[in-house]
Design a protein around this motif. Structure first.
Motif, mmCIF file in Angstrom:
data_model
loop_
_atom_site.group_PDB
_atom_site.id
_atom_site.type_symbol
_atom_site.label_atom_id
_atom_site.label_comp_id
_atom_site.label_asym_id
_atom_site.label_seq_id
_atom_site.Cartn_x
_atom_site.Cartn_y
_atom_site.Cartn_z
ATOM 1 N N THR A 46 0.822 -1.214 0.000
ATOM 2 C CA THR A 46 0.000 0.000 0.000
ATOM 3 C C THR A 46 0.854 1.261 0.000
ATOM 4 O OG1 THR A 46 -0.107 -0.106 2.398
ATOM 5 C CG2 THR A 46 -1.919 -1.130 1.191
ATOM 6 N N GLN A 47 2.135 1.113 0.280
ATOM 7 C CA GLN A 47 3.046 2.262 0.198
ATOM 8 C C GLN A 47 4.450 1.735 -0.086
ATOM 9 O OE1 GLN A 47 5.537 2.977 2.845
ATOM 10 N NE2 GLN A 47 5.011 0.926 3.584
ATOM 11 N N ALA A 48 5.304 2.627 -0.608
ATOM 12 C CA ALA A 48 6.681 2.230 -0.911
ATOM 13 C C ALA A 48 7.550 3.476 -0.951
ATOM 14 C CB ALA A 48 6.749 1.505 -2.254
ATOM 15 N N LEU A 49 8.822 3.296 -0.674
ATOM 16 C CA LEU A 49 9.766 4.401 -0.860
ATOM 17 C C LEU A 49 9.826 4.744 -2.344
ATOM 18 C CD1 LEU A 49 12.755 3.305 1.432
ATOM 19 C CD2 LEU A 49 11.235 5.266 1.777
ATOM 20 N N PRO A 50 10.080 6.015 -2.693
ATOM 21 C CA PRO A 50 10.212 6.350 -4.109
ATOM 22 C C PRO A 50 11.412 5.630 -4.726
ATOM 23 C CG PRO A 50 10.744 8.247 -2.712
ATOM 24 C CD PRO A 50 10.196 7.186 -1.813
ATOM 25 N N LEU A 51 11.208 5.196 -5.965
ATOM 26 C CA LEU A 51 12.231 4.441 -6.686
ATOM 27 C C LEU A 51 12.582 5.161 -7.988
ATOM 28 C CD1 LEU A 51 13.876 1.830 -7.344
ATOM 29 C CD2 LEU A 51 11.741 0.869 -8.265
ATOM 30 N N VAL A 52 13.873 5.352 -8.205
ATOM 31 C CA VAL A 52 14.378 5.924 -9.454
ATOM 32 C C VAL A 52 15.294 4.879 -10.074
ATOM 33 C CG1 VAL A 52 15.846 7.748 -10.437
ATOM 34 C CG2 VAL A 52 14.200 8.296 -8.617
ATOM 35 N N THR A 53 15.202 4.675 -11.384
ATOM 36 C CA THR A 53 16.029 3.642 -12.003
ATOM 37 C C THR A 53 16.902 4.213 -13.123
ATOM 38 O OG1 THR A 53 14.792 2.800 -13.930
ATOM 39 C CG2 THR A 53 13.938 2.202 -11.752
ATOM 40 N N VAL A 54 18.062 3.568 -13.286
ATOM 41 C CA VAL A 54 18.928 3.813 -14.445
ATOM 42 C C VAL A 54 19.099 2.459 -15.117
ATOM 43 C CG1 VAL A 54 21.211 4.504 -15.238
ATOM 44 C CG2 VAL A 54 20.126 5.733 -13.340
ATOM 45 N N LEU A 55 18.613 2.342 -16.340
ATOM 46 C CA LEU A 55 18.527 1.038 -16.987
ATOM 47 C C LEU A 55 19.844 0.657 -17.673
ATOM 48 C CD1 LEU A 55 16.217 -1.056 -17.472
ATOM 49 C CD2 LEU A 55 16.032 -0.077 -19.762
ATOM 50 N N THR A 56 20.303 -0.567 -17.437
ATOM 51 C CA THR A 56 21.520 -1.040 -18.112
ATOM 52 C C THR A 56 21.271 -2.288 -18.944
ATOM 53 O OG1 THR A 56 22.174 -2.439 -16.252
ATOM 54 C CG2 THR A 56 22.956 -0.150 -16.231
ATOM 55 N N MET A 57 20.010 -2.756 -18.972
ATOM 56 C CA MET A 57 19.674 -3.880 -19.839
ATOM 57 C C MET A 57 18.218 -3.755 -20.241
ATOM 58 S SD MET A 57 19.428 -7.936 -19.230
ATOM 59 C CE MET A 57 18.523 -8.818 -20.512
ATOM 60 N N ALA A 58 17.922 -3.912 -21.531
ATOM 61 C CA ALA A 58 16.538 -3.785 -21.983
ATOM 62 C C ALA A 58 15.916 -5.158 -22.115
ATOM 63 C CB ALA A 58 16.493 -3.055 -23.319
ATOM 64 N N GLY A 59 14.699 -5.288 -21.675
ATOM 65 C CA GLY A 59 14.009 -6.567 -21.836
ATOM 66 C C GLY A 59 12.853 -6.732 -20.884
ATOM 67 N N THR A 60 13.109 -6.575 -19.594
ATOM 68 C CA THR A 60 12.063 -6.874 -18.629
ATOM 69 C C THR A 60 10.975 -5.815 -18.614
ATOM 70 O OG1 THR A 60 13.031 -5.660 -16.779
ATOM 71 C CG2 THR A 60 13.819 -7.901 -17.157
ATOM 72 N N GLY A 61 11.309 -4.583 -18.986
ATOM 73 C CA GLY A 61 10.325 -3.509 -18.915
ATOM 74 C C GLY A 61 10.070 -3.022 -17.507
ATOM 75 N N SER A 62 10.839 -3.537 -16.563
ATOM 76 C CA SER A 62 10.614 -3.226 -15.149
ATOM 77 C C SER A 62 10.728 -1.737 -14.850
ATOM 78 C CB SER A 62 11.617 -4.018 -14.296
ATOM 79 O OG SER A 62 11.315 -3.916 -12.931
ATOM 80 N N GLU A 63 11.439 -1.013 -15.732
ATOM 81 C CA GLU A 63 11.651 0.422 -15.519
ATOM 82 C C GLU A 63 10.363 1.233 -15.682
ATOM 83 O OE1 GLU A 63 12.805 -1.404 -17.920
ATOM 84 O OE2 GLU A 63 12.313 -0.521 -19.855
ATOM 85 N N MET A 64 9.311 0.644 -16.244
ATOM 86 C CA MET A 64 8.085 1.417 -16.473
ATOM 87 C C MET A 64 6.837 0.654 -16.043
ATOM 88 S SD MET A 64 6.963 3.503 -19.910
ATOM 89 C CE MET A 64 5.857 4.923 -19.803
ATOM 90 N N ASN A 65 6.987 -0.190 -15.041
ATOM 91 C CA ASN A 65 5.794 -0.830 -14.494
ATOM 92 C C ASN A 65 6.005 -1.129 -13.017
ATOM 93 O OD1 ASN A 65 6.918 -3.517 -14.042
ATOM 94 N ND2 ASN A 65 6.918 -3.728 -16.255
ATOM 95 N N GLN A 66 4.970 -1.648 -12.397
ATOM 96 C CA GLN A 66 5.000 -1.872 -10.950
ATOM 97 C C GLN A 66 5.422 -3.296 -10.590
ATOM 98 O OE1 GLN A 66 2.401 -1.682 -13.034
ATOM 99 N NE2 GLN A 66 0.454 -1.928 -11.948
ATOM 100 N N TRP A 67 5.696 -4.141 -11.595
ATOM 101 C CA TRP A 67 5.854 -5.569 -11.344
ATOM 102 C C TRP A 67 7.274 -5.961 -10.936
ATOM 103 C CZ3 TRP A 67 1.100 -6.362 -10.866
ATOM 104 C CH2 TRP A 67 0.170 -5.825 -11.760
ATOM 105 N N ALA A 68 7.343 -6.998 -10.128
ATOM 106 C CA ALA A 68 8.628 -7.540 -9.696
ATOM 107 C C ALA A 68 8.477 -9.045 -9.528
ATOM 108 C CB ALA A 68 9.034 -6.919 -8.361
ATOM 109 N N VAL A 69 9.531 -9.781 -9.822
ATOM 110 C CA VAL A 69 9.524 -11.229 -9.622
ATOM 111 C C VAL A 69 10.632 -11.569 -8.628
ATOM 112 C CG1 VAL A 69 9.717 -13.494 -10.710
ATOM 113 C CG2 VAL A 69 8.647 -11.604 -11.949
ATOM 114 N N ILE A 70 10.253 -12.271 -7.577
ATOM 115 C CA ILE A 70 11.189 -12.582 -6.489
ATOM 116 C C ILE A 70 11.232 -14.094 -6.278
ATOM 117 C CG2 ILE A 70 11.669 -12.254 -4.003
ATOM 118 C CD1 ILE A 70 12.023 -9.693 -5.698
#
Lengths: 386, 386
Positions: free
Chosen positions: A126-150
């Motif tokens: 329901t809440q999260a610290l702000p996240l800023v990303t610098v992308l070094t590999m293209a593919g997952t799209g994680s830089e522009m969505n809320q999803w994560a796989v753990i």
């Protein structure tokens, strides 16, 4: 078209030199920065030094050694660092694994329960610290969505999570940072983009026309530029188009308005939960087998649409021939990027097929896929590419 | 691909019944709501009553009678209402004119200078009241971008403005609200979507491949569904695809990464600044003339790409024949939606061509367009569709 909510709120700073905006971006949130990264390739290629120089004046806490297919233990370690150092903002420098891990760290930092709860039930985010990303590999799209796989190594469970608070605030996408990617990573990333689009393209909702035409546009982009980036790693146009295609492939653009489960990702997640396998490689191996398995009288028209609009194959009097030509083109495309097309070539034998099939059906809700898949279906798909 | 910043941060709530989320959405900002709308068609069709019922418990200040091609005087009136009633959030219920006007009201409400300054210099827009929209006409895309076009009746100047703070926070897009649109508005809105995409498609940047493929996907959507919505106004699939195409056509998706000015919009803005003309109708009239005027050895390949990928026309040994076939298809498409293809049919004579040509070149920076246009070029385009 199904009802949907879309909130692709990430600010994208795209292009060469955008990293210079990093101090202004981070300063929106505070001075205490958690710098998250992986095994250290960002040090080899100079991005680390660039970031450290730019962040003069910020208090940096390092959170390194995030592994591919990031582990729950890393999430817990990162969350502890956030609490210990009163972190204001997380800066993830890396590919999908680093960004995915950072998202759940952001959500777990001030969550009173266990981090794994946030993976098992995304509604708890329901809440999260702000996240800023610098992308070094293209593919997952994680830089522009809320999803994560753990991955939880205790129970060998690999699972997706994410909610609106884990959407990155800003992502810096500089195609020149992708020049140093090894060929295998370029291939795997391209297969990942391709698969994200296919998962949304092959869904039940029949009339999401604009989504499917956009999907075809992104697929054509991968088909054109993945081979160029594979052969000429520093081709700016190729890297730029692939990088932007990657972000657009999983930011809700092609999936919003189309219901149901994905098909191939849940199966691949089991492969890379049990074996040391690059996600995109697993997807590429599974995709043609899955396509052949679900091709039937009901689905053939979607496959002919795919063959004509994406591969520009000539129409045929036999729709199944055309459909199979499209599937073969897909397989040939992955092969052309040096990806093996069988599981045994990547060191996976049949010994865990049963448990993997069972768990993918259950965790991936494969009964709600484009063509619903039972355990026996997944076993057939796995055996077909064994 | 050019560097870009994209921040399409609007939350989209898409589909039938999404209006029910309105109270929760508005309550994020406060109790004092400015309800902005136009001539009252929302009362005729019941949306007004629906909104009033849902907003039980909020303090509503009405801001009605916003005209098509909204006037600066309306902006000033709305801004005064915001100040007088301590407005927390603006709710715009309408099409592009109501939303555009509301954006500049949001920015002007607490701006110490004149509202017109914010139109003349978008950099002066540094803050704005939060804006929530309920869309009742698809075409302008204003529900998912920061842009607004305002007309100053004192100097007959119609000009675009907008900055990140004027991006709507949330937009509710319910395709059933579009069922009651008159045929002319459906046609004009479709032409507007089409033109937004063309403006970005025909730009100088050569390697924005993924953007152009996405553009082609959206154009194909308009070609398929505009005629259906025109003939069968309550076809949900048609309205849904057109509405979503409209939002995507101008949210930065096809324009980000491509530099230079637009070509046709600046000319049309002059037409509807001087005459009572529906924006989309003006665009449709101008587009084929503009295309024919700029077709040459340098541009022909872009036109053949357009003819093949958008109109699926058969390749030809003569690229100019193919290019012209694509242009003719465009003109025929607009005609099929009942749009006249000459200016005199909509009551515009040649008397103001000179001043309109001059101002469009100047205000629209037409020297930076795909094919740079001088005053003489614009005159030729206007005369060709006189």
């Amino acid at each position: 078209m199904d009802n949907f909510k879309l909130h692709a709120s990430t600010e994208i700073l795209f292009g060469k030199g955008q990293i210079n905006q990093l101090p202004e971006v981070l300063s929106r949130y505070g001075k205490n920065v958690l710098l998250a990264y992986g095994s250290g390739s960002i040090k080899t290629f100079g991005i680390y030094d660039e970031v450290i120089t730019l962040l003069n004046g910020f208090n940096i806490t390092e959170f390194s050694d995030i592994e591919p297919n990031p582990h729950l233990s890393s999430v817990e370690r990162g969350a502890q660092l956030c609490r210990d150092h009163q972190i204001d903002v997380i800066l993830a420098v890396g590919g999908g694994s680093v960004i995915d891990c950072s998202k759940v760290v952001a959500a777990a930092a001030h969550y009173p329960g266990k981090a794994w709860d946030l993976v098992m039930d995304s509604n708890k985010i329901t809440q999260a610290l702000p996240l800023v990303t610098v992308l070094t590999m293209a593919g997952t799209g994680s830089e522009m969505n809320q999803w994560a796989v753990i991955t939880n190594t205790e129970n060998q469970m690999k699972k997706g999570t994410g909610n609106w608070p884990t959407m990155p605030k800003t992502s810096i996408v500089d195609p020149t940072y992708l020049y140093t990617l090894p060929q295998k990573q370029t291939a795997a990333g391209s297969a990942d983009i391709f698969s994200h689009i296919l998962e949304n393209y092959f869904k039940k909702t029949p009339d999401a026309f604009v989504q499917d035409r956009i999907a075809e546009g992104i697929l054509q982009t991968v088909i054109k530029y993945a081979p160029i980036a594979y052969k000429t790693p520093d081709d700016y146009s190729a890297r730029a188009n692939l990088a932007w295609a990657s972000s657009l492939a999983l930011n809700g653009l092609t999936g919003s308005g189309k219901g149901g489960s994905w098909s191939v990702h849940p199966i691949e997640h089991e492969l890379s939960a049990y074996y040391d396998l690059t996600h995109g490689i697993g997807l590429a191996i599974l995709t043609p087998s899955w396509m052949r398995h679900i091709l039937n009288d009901q689905t053939v028209s979607k496959f002919t649409e795919y063959a004509i609009n994406v591969w520009h194959l000539p129409n045929s009097v036999d729709p199944f021939k055309l459909a199979n030509d499209g599937i073969n083109a897909t397989e040939y495309f992955f092969k052309s990027l040096g990806i093996p097309m069988t599981l045994h070539e990547v060191g996976i034998d049949t010994s865990k097929f049963d448990i993997m099939a069972q768990r993918s059906v259950e965790l991936g809700k494969l009964d709600e896929a484009f063509v619903p898949l039972k355990v026996s279906d997944v076993l057939a798909i796995l055996n077909a590419c064994a």
